[in-house]
Design a protein around this motif. Structure first.
Motif, PDB file in Angstrom:
ATOM      1  N   THR A  26      44.332  37.112  21.469  1.00 27.95           N
ATOM      2  CA  THR A  26      43.035  36.731  22.046  1.00 27.95           C
ATOM      3  C   THR A  26      42.647  35.324  21.626  1.00 27.95           C
ATOM      4  OG1 THR A  26      42.302  39.042  22.063  1.00 27.95           O
ATOM      5  CG2 THR A  26      40.599  37.346  22.180  1.00 27.95           C
ATOM      6  N   ALA A  71      42.766  33.237  25.103  1.00 26.51           N
ATOM      7  CA  ALA A  71      41.485  33.322  25.808  1.00 26.51           C
ATOM      8  C   ALA A  71      40.993  31.969  26.326  1.00 26.51           C
ATOM      9  CB  ALA A  71      40.426  33.963  24.903  1.00 26.51           C
ATOM     10  N   LEU A  73      38.990  38.495  30.362  1.00 28.03           N
ATOM     11  CA  LEU A  73      38.242  37.999  29.200  1.00 28.03           C
ATOM     12  C   LEU A  73      37.345  39.081  28.617  1.00 28.03           C
ATOM     13  CD1 LEU A  73      37.282  34.399  30.416  1.00 28.03           C
ATOM     14  CD2 LEU A  73      38.941  35.009  28.646  1.00 28.03           C
ATOM     15  N   SER A  74      36.739  39.880  29.482  1.00 29.47           N
ATOM     16  CA  SER A  74      35.873  40.964  28.996  1.00 29.47           C
ATOM     17  C   SER A  74      36.670  41.983  28.204  1.00 29.47           C
ATOM     18  CB  SER A  74      35.177  41.648  30.177  1.00 29.47           C
ATOM     19  OG  SER A  74      34.364  40.736  30.879  1.00 29.47           O
ATOM     20  N   SER A  97      39.061  42.764  20.869  1.00 27.98           N
ATOM     21  CA  SER A  97      39.027  41.971  19.638  1.00 27.98           C
ATOM     22  C   SER A  97      37.872  42.399  18.742  1.00 27.98           C
ATOM     23  CB  SER A  97      38.926  40.480  19.966  1.00 27.98           C
ATOM     24  OG  SER A  97      37.706  40.183  20.620  1.00 27.98           O
ATOM     25  N   TRP A  98      36.695  42.645  19.328  1.00 23.48           N
ATOM     26  CA  TRP A  98      35.556  43.076  18.513  1.00 23.48           C
ATOM     27  C   TRP A  98      35.782  44.474  17.944  1.00 23.48           C
ATOM     28  CZ3 TRP A  98      32.112  40.469  16.078  1.00 23.48           C
ATOM     29  CH2 TRP A  98      31.722  39.224  16.543  1.00 23.48           C
ATOM     30  N   VAL A 137      35.033  34.075  23.526  1.00 19.64           N
ATOM     31  CA  VAL A 137      35.919  35.201  23.249  1.00 19.64           C
ATOM     32  C   VAL A 137      36.925  34.840  22.169  1.00 19.64           C
ATOM     33  CG1 VAL A 137      37.704  36.693  24.228  1.00 19.64           C
ATOM     34  CG2 VAL A 137      35.643  36.216  25.542  1.00 19.64           C
ATOM     35  N   SER A 196      37.671  40.542  24.871  1.00 17.18           N
ATOM     36  CA  SER A 196      36.538  40.486  23.956  1.00 17.18           C
ATOM     37  C   SER A 196      36.248  41.856  23.347  1.00 17.18           C
ATOM     38  CB  SER A 196      35.298  39.964  24.691  1.00 17.18           C
ATOM     39  OG  SER A 196      34.184  39.933  23.829  1.00 17.18           O
TER      40      SER A 196
END
Length: 252
Positions: free
Chosen positions: A155, A159, A44-45, A51-52, A206, A48
């Motif tokens: 994602t 997610a 998940l990290s 995606s960002w 996320v 994230s």
């Protein structure tokens, strides 16, 4: 004596609830991770961060493109000398798509003119040769616009399920611990189960930005692709016939 016992019972219950709430935190969640928990959390990290990264990159790219698109296209058509217009396009940044499409069309027209009378000119006329170059240019720039959208779509769709996997696994281990200890009170259940539910919340945090950004970028790219097509059609008319269709009609 009974009054003291009755008064002590709520106090004890309150203390147990307070203790249970203190155990429901991110620190306790991290400390209770096993191998699967760490894999889910790290996944998940990474999702994230990726995606960002693409959200920021595509936002900046779209802002720059929108700020330059009208100016580049308008200047090209308002420049009366074709060589000056092409030179202006060559001065644009390499990341500017409209200038690259125009340069590809100009290069295709010049290449066909240089080989006039050859087998190339016999197999493809000027209009077909320019049209093929424009199609390739538009396709290339459209693909460049889609960079990172696959990451955002993946994602946004996966997610929540990754977070749910962490929750299910966490609840499973929490129930095993509760069963082995024999303590089924709220203080024993709330902490582990609450921590496990945090994984679902992380998955949603996320996924939601990635999903919203994906939808926004898809809509923005659709508008830009329409602008590519319109500009390419005008370029085809210009380099194939020497004038835009609208200009020719206006002169009549």
């Amino acid at each position: 004596m009974l009054q003291e016992t009755a008064a002590a019972a709520p106090a004890a219950a309150g203390g147990n609830n307070a203790a249970a709430l203190q155990q429901m935190g991110f620190d306790h969640l991290i400390q209770g991770f096993d191998g699967v928990g760490w894999i889910v959390f790290l996944t998940l990290s990474i999702m994230s961060v990726m995606s960002w990264y693409w959200i920021i990159i595509n936002f900046i790219k779209n802002m720059r493109l929108r700020g330059r698109a009208d100016r580049v296209v308008t200047t090209f058509w308002e420049t009366t000398n074709a060589q000056d217009a092409i030179r202006y396009m060559e001065e644009q940044p390499k990341s500017e798509p409209f200038s690259k499409i125009a340069l590809d069309a100009a290069q295709a027209a010049a290449h066909h003119q240089r080989h006039d009378g050859s087998k190339l000119a016999e197999s493809l006329n000027r209009s077909e040769f320019v049209d093929r170059a424009l199609r390739q240019a538009v396709t290339r720039e459209s693909l460049n616009l889609e960079a990172g959208l696959t990451v955002l779509a993946t994602t946004g769709s996966s997610a929540p399920f990754v977070g749910l996997l962490g929750t299910v696994w966490g609840i499973y281990h929490a129930l095993i611990k509760i069963g082995s200890s024999g303590d089924a009170s709220i203080s024993a259940v709330a902490g582990p189960v609450g921590e496990a539910l945090i994984m679902t919340a992380i998955g949603l945090f996320v996924a939601i930005p990635a999903l919203l950004a994906y939808n926004a970028f898809v809509r923005s790219n659709r508008i830009t692709n329409n602008q590519f097509d319109t500009f390419a059609h005008d370029l085809h008319d210009f380099f194939a016939t020497g004038a835009r269709v609208g200009d020719a009609a206006g002169k009549r």
